[in-house]
Scaffold this active site. Sequence first.
Site, PDB file in Angstrom:
ATOM      1  N   THR A 123       1.350  -1.043  -0.005  1.00  0.00           N
ATOM      2  CA  THR A 123      -0.203   0.260  -0.004  1.00  0.00           C
ATOM      3  C   THR A 123       1.173   1.662  -0.471  1.00  0.00           C
ATOM      4  O   THR A 123       2.267   1.400   0.343  1.00  0.00           O
ATOM      5  CB  THR A 123      -0.790   0.167   1.579  1.00  0.00           C
ATOM      6  OG1 THR A 123      -1.344   1.024   1.491  1.00  0.00           O
ATOM      7  CG2 THR A 123       0.076  -0.349   2.249  1.00  0.00           C
ATOM      8  N   TYR A 147      -1.503   0.520   9.962  1.00  0.00           N
ATOM      9  CA  TYR A 147      -1.842  -0.213   8.464  1.00  0.00           C
ATOM     10  C   TYR A 147      -0.466  -0.283   7.545  1.00  0.00           C
ATOM     11  O   TYR A 147      -0.404  -0.827   7.805  1.00  0.00           O
ATOM     12  CB  TYR A 147      -2.864   0.460   7.911  1.00  0.00           C
ATOM     13  CG  TYR A 147      -3.513  -0.270   6.504  1.00  0.00           C
ATOM     14  CD1 TYR A 147      -3.371  -1.429   6.461  1.00  0.00           C
ATOM     15  CD2 TYR A 147      -3.101   0.552   5.865  1.00  0.00           C
ATOM     16  CE1 TYR A 147      -3.622  -1.699   4.468  1.00  0.00           C
ATOM     17  CE2 TYR A 147      -3.150   0.778   4.849  1.00  0.00           C
ATOM     18  CZ  TYR A 147      -3.631  -0.948   4.127  1.00  0.00           C
ATOM     19  OH  TYR A 147      -3.790  -1.154   3.046  1.00  0.00           O
TER      20      TYR A 147
HETATM   21  N1  UFG Z   1     -12.431  11.172   3.448  1.00  0.00           N
HETATM   22  C1  UFG Z   1     -14.115  11.836   3.438  1.00  0.00           C
HETATM   23  N2  UFG Z   1     -14.680  11.565   4.180  1.00  0.00           N
HETATM   24  C2  UFG Z   1     -15.494  10.464   4.033  1.00  0.00           C
HETATM   25  C3  UFG Z   1     -14.379   9.345   3.840  1.00  0.00           C
HETATM   26  C4  UFG Z   1     -13.233   9.984   3.171  1.00  0.00           C
HETATM   27  O1  UFG Z   1     -13.678  12.880   3.951  1.00  0.00           O
HETATM   28  O2  UFG Z   1     -16.519   9.595   4.460  1.00  0.00           O
HETATM   29  C5  UFG Z   1     -11.456  11.434   2.660  1.00  0.00           C
HETATM   30  C6  UFG Z   1     -10.327  10.999   4.133  1.00  0.00           C
HETATM   31  O3  UFG Z   1      -9.832  11.561   5.167  1.00  0.00           O
HETATM   32  C7  UFG Z   1      -9.293  10.825   3.016  1.00  0.00           C
HETATM   33  C8  UFG Z   1      -9.622  10.431   1.342  1.00  0.00           C
HETATM   34  O4  UFG Z   1     -11.173  11.093   1.584  1.00  0.00           O
HETATM   35  O5  UFG Z   1      -8.909  11.720   3.693  1.00  0.00           O
HETATM   36  C9  UFG Z   1      -9.819   9.211   1.336  1.00  0.00           C
HETATM   37  O6  UFG Z   1     -10.385   8.565   2.074  1.00  0.00           O
HETATM   38  P1  UFG Z   1     -10.272   6.727   2.112  1.00  0.00           P
HETATM   39  O7  UFG Z   1     -11.004   6.358   3.587  1.00  0.00           O
HETATM   40  O8  UFG Z   1     -11.765   6.861   1.002  1.00  0.00           O
HETATM   41  O9  UFG Z   1      -9.036   5.818   1.681  1.00  0.00           O
HETATM   42  P2  UFG Z   1      -7.328   6.490   2.501  1.00  0.00           P
HETATM   43  O10 UFG Z   1      -6.592   7.162   1.837  1.00  0.00           O
HETATM   44  O11 UFG Z   1      -7.418   6.565   4.020  1.00  0.00           O
HETATM   45  O12 UFG Z   1      -6.730   5.034   2.783  1.00  0.00           O
HETATM   46  C10 UFG Z   1      -6.904   4.184   1.184  1.00  0.00           C
HETATM   47  C11 UFG Z   1      -6.876   2.374   1.190  1.00  0.00           C
HETATM   48  C12 UFG Z   1      -5.875   2.016   1.860  1.00  0.00           C
HETATM   49  C13 UFG Z   1      -4.665   2.787   0.821  1.00  0.00           C
HETATM   50  C14 UFG Z   1      -4.543   4.397   0.955  1.00  0.00           C
HETATM   51  C15 UFG Z   1      -3.907   4.773  -0.345  1.00  0.00           C
HETATM   52  O13 UFG Z   1      -8.042   2.131   2.700  1.00  0.00           O
HETATM   53  O14 UFG Z   1      -5.643   0.761   2.137  1.00  0.00           O
HETATM   54  O15 UFG Z   1      -6.145   4.354   0.821  1.00  0.00           O
HETATM   55  O16 UFG Z   1      -3.069   5.698  -0.468  1.00  0.00           O
HETATM   56  F1  UFG Z   1      -3.557   2.624   1.689  1.00  0.00           F
END
Ligand code: UFG
Length: 329
Positions: A123, A147
């Site tokens: 990741t 993670y």
């Molecule tokens: N976000 C919001 N509102 C929501 C959901 C997410 O503002 O309801 C934001 C988060 O704070 C973040 C962005 O959208 O800034 C993306 O969040 P996600 O939860 O969609 O994904 P993440 O970037 O946290 O994590 C994902 C995968 C990980 C991986 C990562 C790599 O879950 O396994 O992408 O960039 F490592």
Amino acid sequence: MKILITGGAGYIGSHVAKALLEENKHELTIIDNLCKGSQKAIEALRSVGEFEFIETSLEDVARLDEIFKTHKFDAIIHFAAFIEVFESTQKPLKYYLNNTSNAINLITLCNKYGVKNFVFSSTAATYGEPDEAQVSESTSQNPINAYGRSKLMTEWVLKDTAAANRNFKYAILRYFNVAGASLDGLLGQNYPNATHLIKVATQTILGKRDKMSIFGDDYDTKDGTCIRDYIHIEDLANAHLSALRYLKDNDSNIFNVGYGTGYSVKEVIEAAKEVSGVDFKVEMAPRRDGDPACLIANSDRLRSLTDWKPVNDDLKVIIKSALEWENKA
Ligand code: UFG
């Protein structure tokens, strides 16, 4: 090839299984404990081709040993893992046990039974808060949540094992933000209580949620919200097939898997409104623990060394396929 897929009933694992079944030249065994993966995905895959499904947990090492002993796999593609950044900050041991310890068990079995190729689902979270605008595979890895650390430790175990055993090769794929569903509508993201941005947006479009939140608008980015590199699930799935082909004639390697384009949370929400024509309710909320400001892939290595050719590099295509899937769920 005789291939073992762990976590093949999950979101990414099932799409990779589908792509392999469509190639129609592999013997596939899928294991999954169905804690996040779904029986529905397994049933959908049955319409694509024949494979063996074994419901088991990676903790059951005796059962795994038996499976390895009787199958003589050529390759393993290891997906089974927990993936939620925020949860990992609250329950780190859950992540270290499943994502690191269980992976070590699998790598041990690969060595015991002579499995030569290991494709590992890693990741972008292993990079932490990179300084560069675009992250390459040699960017230093300083994960900022459990993670990312749980996956980085497994990367180290793979590298050390391959250095000590010349018959064992790995392809580490560092995924950026995977989203969307298969374009033929067969598979998508199934598990309940998903927290990912595009999934949450499609649920809000469809009225399954009254509103959604933007977690923080005070980041050092163009509009204050976090930037991510969203990649369509089918392009991500195909990167695994390219990695397997690469390992046939090459040594171990590490590949970023993303398109190289960053979108802010606000831009994703705007695109979701445009694609759906629904002006859903969005509210501001505090930052979510564990979120880096910006993660964008430099995927030159994957593009130049393998035969990977992305075809769905379009945020609207990604959102549309996710929405169509969510509408049926
Ligand atoms: N976000 C919001 N509102 C929501 C959901 C997410 O503002 O309801 C934001 C988060 O704070 C973040 C962005 O959208 O800034 C993306 O969040 P996600 O939860 O969609 O994904 P993440 O970037 O946290 O994590 C994902 C995968 C990980 C991986 C990562 C790599 O879950 O396994 O992408 O960039 F490592």
